[in-house]
Motif scaffolding. Structure first.
Motif, PDB file in Angstrom:
ATOM      1  N   PRO A 191      -0.811 -18.877 -47.634  1.00  0.00           N
ATOM      2  CA  PRO A 191      -0.533 -20.016 -48.796  1.00  0.00           C
ATOM      3  C   PRO A 191       0.225 -21.248 -48.220  1.00  0.00           C
ATOM      4  N   PHE A 192       0.927 -21.143 -47.349  1.00  0.00           N
ATOM      5  CA  PHE A 192       1.854 -22.374 -46.913  1.00  0.00           C
ATOM      6  C   PHE A 192       0.732 -23.360 -46.087  1.00  0.00           C
ATOM      7  N   SER A 193      -0.286 -22.830 -45.519  1.00  0.00           N
ATOM      8  CA  SER A 193      -1.097 -23.994 -45.019  1.00  0.00           C
ATOM      9  C   SER A 193      -1.865 -24.745 -46.094  1.00  0.00           C
ATOM     10  N   LEU A 194      -2.096 -24.262 -47.306  1.00  0.00           N
ATOM     11  CA  LEU A 194      -2.538 -24.879 -48.370  1.00  0.00           C
ATOM     12  C   LEU A 194      -1.474 -26.006 -48.937  1.00  0.00           C
TER      13      LEU A 194
ATOM     14  N   ASN B 159       4.391 -11.122 -46.373  1.00  0.00           N
ATOM     15  CA  ASN B 159       5.402 -12.157 -46.493  1.00  0.00           C
ATOM     16  C   ASN B 159       5.877 -12.152 -48.300  1.00  0.00           C
ATOM     17  N   GLY B 160       5.270 -11.241 -49.180  1.00  0.00           N
ATOM     18  CA  GLY B 160       5.497 -11.234 -50.478  1.00  0.00           C
ATOM     19  C   GLY B 160       5.228 -12.162 -51.333  1.00  0.00           C
ATOM     20  N   PHE B 161       4.417 -13.210 -50.837  1.00  0.00           N
ATOM     21  CA  PHE B 161       3.772 -14.280 -51.605  1.00  0.00           C
ATOM     22  C   PHE B 161       2.930 -13.773 -52.748  1.00  0.00           C
ATOM     23  N   ALA B 162       2.221 -12.760 -52.711  1.00  0.00           N
ATOM     24  CA  ALA B 162       1.291 -12.157 -53.762  1.00  0.00           C
ATOM     25  C   ALA B 162       1.980 -11.236 -54.402  1.00  0.00           C
ATOM     26  N   ARG B 163       2.075 -11.291 -55.646  1.00  0.00           N
ATOM     27  CA  ARG B 163       2.816 -10.286 -56.478  1.00  0.00           C
ATOM     28  C   ARG B 163       1.773  -9.142 -56.876  1.00  0.00           C
ATOM     29  N   THR B 164       0.487  -9.533 -56.875  1.00  0.00           N
ATOM     30  CA  THR B 164      -0.872  -8.295 -57.144  1.00  0.00           C
ATOM     31  C   THR B 164      -1.670  -8.727 -56.354  1.00  0.00           C
ATOM     32  N   ILE B 165      -2.444  -7.812 -55.569  1.00  0.00           N
ATOM     33  CA  ILE B 165      -3.779  -8.079 -55.100  1.00  0.00           C
ATOM     34  C   ILE B 165      -4.790  -7.399 -55.466  1.00  0.00           C
TER      35      ILE B 165
ATOM     36  N   VAL C  80      -9.313  -8.548 -44.251  1.00  0.00           N
ATOM     37  CA  VAL C  80      -8.019  -7.837 -43.855  1.00  0.00           C
ATOM     38  C   VAL C  80      -7.101  -9.052 -43.551  1.00  0.00           C
ATOM     39  N   HIS C  81      -7.486 -10.169 -42.873  1.00  0.00           N
ATOM     40  CA  HIS C  81      -6.806 -11.452 -42.511  1.00  0.00           C
ATOM     41  C   HIS C  81      -5.676 -11.974 -43.764  1.00  0.00           C
ATOM     42  N   PHE C  82      -6.181 -11.753 -44.885  1.00  0.00           N
ATOM     43  CA  PHE C  82      -5.117 -12.553 -45.866  1.00  0.00           C
ATOM     44  C   PHE C  82      -3.774 -11.626 -45.906  1.00  0.00           C
ATOM     45  N   ARG C  83      -3.712 -10.482 -45.706  1.00  0.00           N
ATOM     46  CA  ARG C  83      -2.572  -9.417 -45.815  1.00  0.00           C
ATOM     47  C   ARG C  83      -1.502 -10.166 -45.111  1.00  0.00           C
ATOM     48  N   ARG C  84      -1.684 -10.630 -43.964  1.00  0.00           N
ATOM     49  CA  ARG C  84      -0.328 -11.294 -43.340  1.00  0.00           C
ATOM     50  C   ARG C  84       0.074 -12.448 -43.858  1.00  0.00           C
ATOM     51  N   GLY C  85      -0.592 -13.236 -44.576  1.00  0.00           N
ATOM     52  CA  GLY C  85      -0.305 -14.695 -44.945  1.00  0.00           C
ATOM     53  C   GLY C  85       0.002 -14.533 -46.502  1.00  0.00           C
ATOM     54  N   PHE C  86      -0.414 -13.373 -47.359  1.00  0.00           N
ATOM     55  CA  PHE C  86      -0.318 -13.138 -48.655  1.00  0.00           C
ATOM     56  C   PHE C  86       0.499 -12.106 -49.139  1.00  0.00           C
TER      57      PHE C  86
END
Length: 78
Positions: free
Chosen positions: A3-6, A34-40, A25-31
Motif C-alpha cells: 500500500p505504501f507504493s500507492l 505488515n498489518g495494513f489489511a484488517r480483513t482479507i 500470493v504476492h500481496f500478503r507481504r505488502g498488505f
C-alpha cells in the motif's frame, strides 16, 4: 506491491475502505504481513483460466502432473 507504493504515487491510502488486488500470493507481504489489511477476502473465479488456485484444473500439455507434488505420487531422493 504494497500500500505504501500507492502512497508514493500521491494517493491517500487511508481514504480507501476497500482495495481489490489481483494476486494470489504476492500481496500478503505488502498488505497482510505488515498489518495494513484488517480483513482479507480471497475470491476464486468460476472459470479456471481466469487465475485459479486449483492448478490441477488447468489444461497442462507439456508436463505430466502425476510426476509432481502434490498431484501425483512422486518419489523424492533420500
Amino acid at each position: 506491491m504494497d500500500p505504501f507504493s500507492l502512497k508514493a504515487l500521491g494517493l491517500d491510502i487511508g481514504a480507501f475502505e476497500v482495495m481489490a488486488i489481483k494476486s494470489r500470493v504476492h500481496f500478503r507481504r505488502g498488505f497482510d504481513d505488515n498489518g495494513f489489511a484488517r480483513t482479507i477476502l480471497l475470491v476464486e473465479p468460476e472459470q479456471p483460466f481466469l487465475g485459479t488456485m486449483r492448478l490441477d484444473s488447468l489444461p497442462y500439455r507439456n508436463v505430466d502432473l502425476t510426476q509432481f507434488y502434490p498431484y501425483g505420487n512422486p518419489v523424492f531422493p533420500a
